[in-house]
Design a protein around this motif. Structure first.
Motif, mmCIF file in Angstrom:
data_model
loop_
_atom_site.group_PDB
_atom_site.id
_atom_site.type_symbol
_atom_site.label_atom_id
_atom_site.label_comp_id
_atom_site.label_asym_id
_atom_site.label_seq_id
_atom_site.Cartn_x
_atom_site.Cartn_y
_atom_site.Cartn_z
ATOM 1 N N LEU A 29 0.736 -1.271 0.064
ATOM 2 C CA LEU A 29 -0.122 0.072 0.323
ATOM 3 C C LEU A 29 0.646 1.393 0.357
ATOM 4 O O LEU A 29 0.329 2.212 -0.736
ATOM 5 C CB LEU A 29 -0.875 -0.335 0.921
ATOM 6 N N GLY A 30 2.266 0.786 0.116
ATOM 7 C CA GLY A 30 3.046 1.756 0.101
ATOM 8 C C GLY A 30 2.840 3.129 1.733
ATOM 9 O O GLY A 30 2.992 4.431 1.503
ATOM 10 N N LEU A 31 2.297 2.652 2.743
ATOM 11 C CA LEU A 31 2.084 3.461 4.085
ATOM 12 C C LEU A 31 3.410 2.386 5.262
ATOM 13 O O LEU A 31 3.445 1.321 4.512
ATOM 14 C CB LEU A 31 0.725 2.611 4.399
ATOM 15 N N THR A 32 3.671 3.071 6.157
ATOM 16 C CA THR A 32 4.078 2.702 7.437
ATOM 17 C C THR A 32 3.631 1.041 8.239
ATOM 18 O O THR A 32 2.244 1.044 7.575
ATOM 19 C CB THR A 32 4.267 3.296 8.296
ATOM 20 N N ARG A 33 3.555 0.293 8.895
ATOM 21 C CA ARG A 33 3.844 -1.148 9.244
ATOM 22 C C ARG A 33 2.494 -0.311 10.430
ATOM 23 O O ARG A 33 1.267 -0.486 10.856
ATOM 24 C CB ARG A 33 4.054 -1.852 9.908
ATOM 25 N N ALA A 34 3.277 1.256 10.782
ATOM 26 C CA ALA A 34 2.533 1.524 12.578
ATOM 27 C C ALA A 34 0.916 1.531 11.926
ATOM 28 O O ALA A 34 -0.182 1.949 12.530
ATOM 29 C CB ALA A 34 3.618 2.657 12.316
ATOM 30 N N ALA A 35 0.709 2.327 10.597
ATOM 31 C CA ALA A 35 -0.324 2.569 10.076
ATOM 32 C C ALA A 35 -0.931 1.016 10.165
ATOM 33 O O ALA A 35 -2.456 1.389 10.626
ATOM 34 C CB ALA A 35 -0.666 3.570 8.811
ATOM 35 N N VAL A 36 -0.607 0.223 9.116
ATOM 36 C CA VAL A 36 -1.709 -0.809 9.552
ATOM 37 C C VAL A 36 -2.546 -1.839 10.681
ATOM 38 O O VAL A 36 -3.425 -1.848 10.990
ATOM 39 C CB VAL A 36 -1.202 -2.197 8.370
ATOM 40 N N SER A 37 -1.200 -1.546 11.182
ATOM 41 C CA SER A 37 -1.226 -2.041 13.027
ATOM 42 C C SER A 37 -2.511 -0.849 13.638
ATOM 43 O O SER A 37 -3.444 -1.595 14.370
ATOM 44 C CB SER A 37 0.033 -1.932 13.801
ATOM 45 N N ALA A 38 -2.269 0.114 13.322
ATOM 46 C CA ALA A 38 -3.220 0.861 13.240
ATOM 47 C C ALA A 38 -5.144 0.362 13.877
ATOM 48 O O ALA A 38 -5.455 0.911 14.145
ATOM 49 C CB ALA A 38 -3.318 2.061 14.112
ATOM 50 N N TRP A 39 -5.196 0.101 11.795
ATOM 51 C CA TRP A 39 -6.036 -0.718 11.822
ATOM 52 C C TRP A 39 -6.955 -2.102 12.449
ATOM 53 O O TRP A 39 -7.771 -1.834 12.687
ATOM 54 C CB TRP A 39 -6.075 -0.769 10.430
#
Length: 723
Positions: A29-39
């Motif tokens: 997705l071109g995002l950070t792992r922290a963003a996915v973890s927050a979801w």
């Protein structure tokens, strides 16, 4: 748009199914792992534009990501997980619970319909149960086999069982089922659907209805004292009726699980121990999605199927009402071959059925289902006086999805059990009478059930007033449908017939009748001690739920003699029936007396000398029958010669007749004085001056050395202590 499961748990499971990590998704997705973890943890949700990218990464459409009412199709595929063989070398050659029942669609109907009644939602509406017999042939059969992964995963296991079938019963049944499918190019499916029921709620593994049915044996999670089941054995009839040991399940839940309710699917297979490609397998297997939380994904869990898959498995439900569909694959009805000896109706067979030994004849199975459902559940289908029925049942038979073999029929209690249905409706509508004086009337009388104190304490908890209903069997057609005449159907709160028994010692000339005994909450939920009676009688039912008597649970929770309270109830019921059906002679009338005197010849004996001293009574007449619990029940008459004032007390002794050696002595569970005597322990003491006495007795089943039906009874009167 309505959404299902929370986004975080849903996304976490999709990643596991797809075999992706949070870091890998973030990179795509071109995002950070922290963003996915927050979801995942629910601290935030992705923007709409990111939702589209997530759908592409998971190989699904944007609607699935938004609604989250199903899993994506990417990732772990459907498969069968077979339980590995035990490390200690132990072998299970079949599910012991299935041996408690025969491969009989009538037994299946009783157990499944009882379960549906127990799971009925408390909304004032009946639970609807539909039985569909479906014969597959040709292309329809081949498509179904592909859907259940027959060639890829199942055939090797069935072949292994067939190779060793000669040494075990389950193996022989499975081998016969597979051969019938290939040799006749057919497979019979029997689907049982219920609606307005709770559905299989709960987690795949934790405590709940789903795990109790799909994962466990001998676990019953029935709620309420009036529930029919209590052993957790009834579900085994589903697998016992399948010659292939295979049942597929589709449940619509009354409570959401993982944010969803519809199309929760799972399959369970019951085979004996087998060895496939050098690997030993213990017995059961499950059809579903590999559970990504288990090591190596070696456990199959339920999955949320799409409509196409449900249709291929022939598990499509008619609406979104809560309930469960059970599909018995390879249904057969071995007991149908003995139906001429056991059936109580005389409906003619079709020409194709006559002389047939086909245990998979769907016409015959349809007829036997209708008959069994009407016989056992007529009361649950009966309403009146503002009380709606608790149950509606439908039965149909079809072939290859569109050919109607037998049109769907709704089981009508007034057709299947006309006299008893009339009696119950009269009770609901307050239209009963005290005594039968005209045809068509229904007489009602209270009979006491004295409930014991729990824990073996002496005394009586209270007296529950059961209700006995008696009505004439009006016409020959009614008598044919009602079954054997002069019988009492007993039932409690779930309205399923538990006990069917005849009434002994009816006078000659008694008009044919049928009777109903309402006990517990069947009398009314507010009746005194109704709930206590429900609990007591439920504990007195064996796994078949077809009688009340001594059980281990009754002994443990009450006492070893608690069943005598049921014997006393039976005695009071039979007494009340005789009181209601015996015609009262006209005062001063001698109707029939002259005709009888002309027809009988009585030889007069010369007068004997009157003896002196103590008089010894003699047993002169004995009537005996085997009771519903396997006990001997007797009615005896004693003649007392003329003589002195003293009549010797006597002890009635019951023994099993044998060809040689001493006769085994039976214990009495019940001795009741009827006329001219009284019972003191097991001693009969006679009233001075009487010439005749009568008493009644019932043996204690626990003292029988063998089953009663294989014995002959000897009863003697002995003086002293009966030795």
């Amino acid at each position: 748009m309505e959404t299902g499961e929370e986004f975080g748990p849903w996304l976490s499971r999709q990643l596991k199914l797809a075999g992706k990590t949070q870091a890998e998704l973030a990179e795509e997705l071109g995002l950070t792992r922290a963003a996915v973890s927050a979801w995942i943890t629910g601290r935030s949700t992705p923007r709409p534009t990111v939702m589209t990218d997530i759908a592409k990464a998971l190989g699904t459409d944007i609607g699935t990501v938004h609604t989250r009412t199903t899993d994506t199709q990417a990732g772990l595929p459907l498969c069968w997980h077979h339980r590995r063989g035990y490390p200690d070398g132990g072998r299970d050659l079949g599910n012991a619970a299935a041996f408690a029942f025969d491969a009989d669609v009538q037994v299946l109907a009783r157990e499944t319909c009882q379960n549906s009644l127990d799971e009925r939602r408390d909304n004032g509406r009946p639970v609807r149960v539909r039985y569909t017999l479906h014969e597959l042939t040709g292309a329809a059969l081949e498509d179904f086999r592909k859907a259940i992964l027959w060639e890829e995963e199942l055939l090797a296991h069935y072949s292994a069982v067939s190779e060793t079938a000669g040494g075990q019963k389950v193996g022989r049944v499975v081998d016969a089922g597979v051969r019938d499918m290939y040799e006749r190019d057919r497979l019979v499916l029997l689907r049982v659907d219920d609606y307005n029921a709770s559905g299989l709620n709960g987690d795949d593994y934790e405590d709940g209805k789903f795990a109790a049915v799909v994962r466990r044996q001998l676990e019953s999670l029935k709620s309420g004292r009036s529930a029919g089941g209590s052993y957790g054995l009834g579900k085994a009839t589903l697998w016992a009726t399948s010659a292939l040991g295979l049942v597929l399940i589709n449940s619509t839940l009354s409570e959401p699980h993982e944010g969803r309710k519809e199309r929760r699917l799972i399959g369970r297979l019951e085979l004996p121990w087998r060895e496939v490609r050098g690997q030993a397998f213990a017995g059961p297997a499950w059809f579903g999605r590999p559970d990504p939380d288990s090591p190596g994904a070696e456990v199959a869990r339920s999955w949320w199927a799409d409509e196409e898959m449900v249709a291929r498995l022939h598990l499509t439900r008619e609406n979104d009402e809560p309930g469960t569909s059970f599909l018995i694959v390879g249904a057969h009805d071995v007991a149908s071959l003995d139906e001429k000896a056991s059936d109580v109706d005389d409906e003619p067979m079709d020409a194709a059925e006559e002389g047939s030994e086909d245990t998979r004849d769907i016409r015959r199975m349809h007829r036997r289902l209708v008959k069994a459902l009407g016989r056992d559940f007529w009361a649950a289908m009966t309403g009146g006086g503002g009380r709606p029925p608790r149950l509606e049942v439908y039965v149909s038979a079809m072939r290859n999805g569109d050919e109607v073999v037998v049109p769907e029929v709704q089981v009508d209690p007034s057709v299947e059990q006309p006299s008893r249905t009339r009696a119950l409706r009269a009770y609901y509508e307050g239209a009963t009478v005290d005594r039968l004086t005209e045809a068509g009337q229904v007489a009602a009388q209270s009979v006491p059930l004295k409930l014991p104190l729990p824990g073996g304490a002496r005394g009586t908890l209270g007296t529950h007033e059961a209700v006995l209903l008696v009505t004439d069997a009006l016409t020959d057609a009614d008598q044919k449908k009602d079954g054997p005449r002069n019988r009492v159907h007993s039932l409690r709160g779930n309205r399923m017939t538990v006990r069917r028994a005849g009434v002994p010692n009816l006078p000659l000339g008694t008009n044919p009748f049928q009777a109903v005994l309402l006990v517990g909450e069947a009398v009314g939920e507010s009746a005194p001690f109704a709930q206590d009676a429900e609990e007591f009688l439920r504990a007195a039912e064996p796994p078949e739920h077809d009688r009340w008597g001594q059980t281990e649970e009754l002994t443990l929770r009450w006492s070893p003699s608690a069943y005598r309270r049921i014997n006393a109830l039976t005695f009071e019921v039979n007494k009340a029936v005789r009181d209601l059906v015996v015609r009262q002679p006209k005062r001063g009338g001698r109707e029939g007396g002259e005709a009888l005197r002309k027809a009988l010849t009585v030889k007069k004996r010369p007068k004997a000398k009157v003896p002196t001293g103590p008089v010894v009574p003699e047993l002169t007449d004995l009537q005996a029958e085997i009771g519903d619990d396997g006990e001997w029940r007797i009615d005896a008459e004693v003649s007392i010669p003329r003589g002195g004032d003293e009549i010797v007390p006597m002890v009635p002794v019951a023994e099993v007749d044998v060809r040689s050696g001493g006769r085994p002595r039976l214990k009495w569970a019940e001795l009741v004085a009827l006329e001219g005597c009284e019972v003191d322990g097991e001693v009969l003491r006679f009233t001075p001056g009487v010439r005749r006495a009568k008493f009644r007795g019932a043996t204690d089943v626990t003292s029988h050395p063998v089953r009663t039906m294989f014995t002959r009874l000897v009863v003697e009167l002995r003086a002293g202590k009966g030795e």
